[in-house]
Structure formats: C-alpha cells, structure tokens
Design an enzyme around this catalytic site. Structure first.
Site, short mmCIF file in Angstrom:
data_model
loop_
_atom_site.label_atom_id
_atom_site.label_comp_id
_atom_site.label_asym_id
_atom_site.label_seq_id
_atom_site.Cartn_x
_atom_site.Cartn_y
_atom_site.Cartn_z
N LYS A 109 -9.87 -4.25 12.37
CA LYS A 109 -9.05 -5.05 11.46
C LYS A 109 -7.97 -5.76 12.27
O LYS A 109 -7.32 -5.15 13.12
CB LYS A 109 -8.43 -4.15 10.40
N SER A 146 -6.14 -5.87 1.67
CA SER A 146 -6.05 -6.70 2.85
C SER A 146 -7.20 -6.49 3.85
O SER A 146 -7.32 -7.27 4.80
CB SER A 146 -4.72 -6.44 3.57
N SER A 199 -5.61 -1.50 0.03
CA SER A 199 -6.22 -2.47 0.92
C SER A 199 -7.61 -2.13 1.42
O SER A 199 -8.30 -3.00 1.95
CB SER A 199 -5.31 -2.72 2.13
#
Length: 502
Positions: free
Chosen positions: A98, A172, A196
């Site tokens: 990520k 996210s 997220s």
C-alpha cells in the site's frame, strides 16, 4: 481456460512450494495482467495522462497500482531461495505494498502531490514483514491522500471498481482491493484506521479482516491519535485471510519465537489458517440495530445492504448458530471520533518537504481544523471514545460476534464525494457508519461478500454487498470460523468481476 490467477493464494503457495510453478513464473503472470488491465504507468507513481490531463485509458484502466516495480520483482523471484528460507509462510507469493508505507528505493506517494518524489531510504516494518514472510512485491497500490478518505480519486488518477468501472472501490486500501478482486495479485495487505480494509473489500466482493488492536507486531496500533490503524488481509477467501494473518503475526515463520505484540495468539488454538479452513463451532451472533453515527448523520440503508444481512442471518440459523438482536449503545461518539480524525491530520504540516498548498480540499480542511484543536479538547475526545468503547464492549459482551451491514449503500459512483470537504466527510460517515467503531474499540472485524445487488436494483444488478462481523477482543479465530461456514454455503469465492477473464 485455466490461468494462474484462478488459484487461491493458498493453492498458488502450495504449487510454488511443490515446484509446479516457480516464483518467477507467478510474478511474470501477474505482472502481465497488471500491464494489460491496470493502465499505463508514468514512471513517477501514477497513471499516464494525455496533454489534456485526462487518463487516456479512462473507463478501461483499473488504476490499482501507482508504481510497478517489475525489474525488482523479477530479481527477487529469481533469487528468492538465496534470500528467504522456503519455510516462510508466504514464500514466492506475488504481493503489493500500500502506497502509504515506505519501500527502500521506491517513491512513496501517499496519494499526494504535496511531497517531493524522493525514493524511500528504509522499509516500513509492514513492508519488511512481508519480505520476511517470503512474498514478492510487484509494486505499490493506490491510496487516497495520506489514507484519510474512503475515496479512490487522487491527483495521480482514479482507481476503479472492477465490477463497474464507473464506480469507486472505496478506500483507503482502494488499490489493494482492486488488485485482488481483478486478479492482479492473489492477496494483499491493507491498513485500516476507520474501515480502510473493510470498506474497499465490501465494495469489490472480497474478504477483509481488521485484526484486534495490537495483534500485528508491524502495526501494533499504538501510533497515531487513538491507536486506530492496524494492518489486515484483503483476500478472495476466508482461508486466504487466515493465511495472511498468520504471516503478519509471525512474519519470520511459524517455527520461530513469537515476536513482540500487544495481543498474542491464544496458546493451544493453532494458527489462524487452521480456524479458517476448519470452520468449526457454534456461536451466539447478535444482529445490530443502529449505528454510532445515527444522532449526527442521516444514515439511509439501501435495501440490498439489508438483504445481505438477512441472507447471513438465514444461513447462520441453518448452520445452528444462535441469533438475537442487539441495540447500539447510545453513548456519544461522532464528535469525539471527528476530533481524533482531525488531530491525526494536524501532524502533516511537520512532515519534511510538504507543500500544504498542494493538499486536496478534504485533507487541507482536516489539517486546518486539527491545528485549531487544544490539547484539552483532544484529551476530552479520547476520554469520550474510551467511554464509548467500554459501552460497546459491554453491549456486545454476551455475543461471540455481532452482525451488521459493512456499508449502508451500494458501491458509490465516481465523483460522489464531491469537492466540499465537510460534505465529503459527512458522506464517508453515512456510507460506512459501522466500520470506525471497531477501530475505536480495538475489536477485530471482518467483512464477508455475502450478497450482490439484484437485477432491477436502481444501481444495477451484480454489485457486491458485504456484511460485517465484529468479534470479541482477540477473537479473530471465531470470525474466521463463522466466515468459513458462510463461504461454504454461499460460495462467493466463485464470483468474479469482468476483468477476471480478460
């Protein structure tokens, strides 16, 4: 026709270990899919754009990756046996980082143009844990600016939901979820500070697990205001989620001493993978009425979200679990959580090299509000969240797990959040009103892709709809076991977006 991405993460790992496919062949297969489906890279971490500033592959490119490190991935795959013992729990599996977490030598974009594009000098502990477990990173996956939104639209391009590319995957961990759902990696690790992992997993038809606070040594949940964020798996099956959680908890291999963690595995109960594969036990499940945002946000629940909960309740009853209702404790929450979120943004001005004028409207608004907070107000908010956590755990105490929708609405159209930051924040809370309370309380939570929107639904048929199970402190094994039981009967692991066969 069979292709390697049709294998689960566990199956691919087994194939690699038995020599039926090499780590290099696996990496090459996934890299080819990224090149074909994800859109062109501009070499600085985003999708290439034409002279007008628009994405030339709009409507086609998924935008899961902001950086693809193909050469480094192939080199690691070729020499993996010299660098990492084959006993490691993710040995040879293609993976991705990520893009909030540093990998040495690769630019960390953080979804923002406000920082200089300099390669990182050291690995983040979460990245190092993946490497120690034997995975092969193919690059970095997209995230909204500093992970502070559930949007998937950034200054570098748009990440699209593979089930309908006019819709967002949520965030996210948006790029990680899209990469797994579309078969660009077999599984991925995201981070979850308010939903997220679970939000994009639910919007893209995946299993997404937020572990208990302190479960994962690389992200023990002690940093940041309120200790909200923890790393967790995004996978296509419950067993794969257990496999990744084992790797995160014991990144150096199951045969070595347990690393430090605030929550340690329960002695004698075996690894998480075993609980996810066996899927055993009968439990008491509460069905939640209400959300912690009801007093401040107009939470409108789509019928498809309610139908997913009804499906889960029906199957739980068929399996033999006890099911009963539980009401949301009416303890103040929303204002305190908002302070925690604003306070976490207040540190951004101190980040070296940041240009505050380049921040997106939402993050700029959060920074401005966060910088006006007093220490007393932040401490009062933390006290209020502690009170809420105690009330929540008390209300849920008689249940092994508590069931709710994961999202109140279907996957949102691109552009839905808008440009007004206060409205953007309100919409995030209305979209996912049940996720952040698990971060505040530190409880484990899993989203399961139980349903899809039916034909004739206003948003169209076939969009994923997930349900969430919140467990007791340290109760990941129960969540995985219940998830495995639901998965056996609903077989969601066979459901894929159009890009799967492309």
């Amino acid at each position: 026709m069979f292709e390697l991405h049709h294998l689960s993460a566990q199956e691919l790992w087994d194939w690699i270990r038995r020599g039926e496919v090499t780590a290099r062949e696996a990496a090459d297969h996934y890299l080819a899919r990224i090149a074909r489906l994800d859109g062109p890279q501009d070499g600085t971490g985003g999708s290439a754009t034409d002279a007008s500033g628009t994405d030339p592959a709009a409507g086609r490119a998924l935008g899961a990756f902001v950086t693809v490190t193909a050469e480094a991935a192939r080199d690691r795959a070729d020499h993996l046996g010299e660098r990492v013992p084959t006993s490691r729990p993710l040995w040879g599996l293609p993976a991705a980082d990520k893009d909030l977490y540093d990998r040495a030598g690769v630019v960390t974009r953080n979804g923002t143009t406000s920082l200089p594009a300099r390669p990182a000098v050291a690995d983040h502990p979460l990245v190092a844990a993946g490497d120690a477990a034997g995975s092969v990173s193919l690059g970095k996956t997209a995230s909204p600016e500093f992970g502070m939104s559930s949007s998937s639209e950034t200054r570098f391009g748009t990440t699209r939901n593979p089930y309908d590319t006019s819709r967002a995957p949520g965030g996210s961990s948006s790029g990680a979820a899209v990469a797994v759902a579309a078969g660009l990696v077999p599984a991925a690790v995201g981070s979850d500070g308010g939903g997220s992992v679970r939000i994009p997993a639910a919007a893209t038809g995946l299993v997404g697990l937020k572990p208990s606070r302190g479960r994962v040594p690389a992200m023990p949940g002690r940093s940041g205001v309120g200790g909200l964020s923890v790393a967790g798996p995004l996978t296509r099956s419950v067993a794969d989620a257990g496999m990744l959680l084992d790797a995160l908890v014991r990144p150096t291999g199951l045969d070595e001493p347990e690393p430090y963690a605030l929550v340690t595995p329960d002695v004698g109960e075996g690894p998480f993978t075993a609980a996810a594969v066996r899927g055993e036990g009968r439990y008491v499940v509460g069905v939640l009425d209400g959300s912690p945002w009801d007093d401040t946000v107009d939470v409108v629940v789509d019928p498809a979200a309610l139908a997913a909960v009804e499906t889960a309740v029906r199957v739980l009853g068929e399996v033999g679990h006890g099911v009963e209702d539980v009401s949301m404790p009416r303890t103040p929450y929303a204002a305190a959580f908002r302070v925690a979120w604003e306070a976490s943004a207040a540190r951004l001005p101190s980040v070296p090299g940041i240009d505050l004028a380049q921040l997106t409207p939402l993050v700029a608004w959060l920074v401005e509000r966060g910088r006006r907070l007093t220490g007393t107000r932040v401490l009062d908010a933390m006290t209020a969240l502690d009170t809420f956590s105690s009330a929540l755990i008390g209300a849920f105490d008689r249940f092994d797990a508590v069931l709710s929708p994961t999202l109140a609405l279907t996957p949102r159209p691109l552009g839905w959040y808008g440009d007004d930051p206060e409205e953007d924040f309100r919409r995030q809370c209305a979209y996912s009103p049940w996720t952040s309370m698990a971060n505040v309380s530190g409880l484990p939570a899993i989203t399961l892709p139980v349903g899809v929107t039916p034909d004739g639904h206003p948003d169209g048929g076939g969009l994923p709809m997930g349900v969430q199970l919140i467990g007791r402190p340290g109760g990941e094994r129960v969540l995985l076991a219940i998830g495995a039981q639901l998965e056996r009967r609903l077989r969601w692991q066979r459901r894929h977006p159009p890009a799967w066969t492309a």
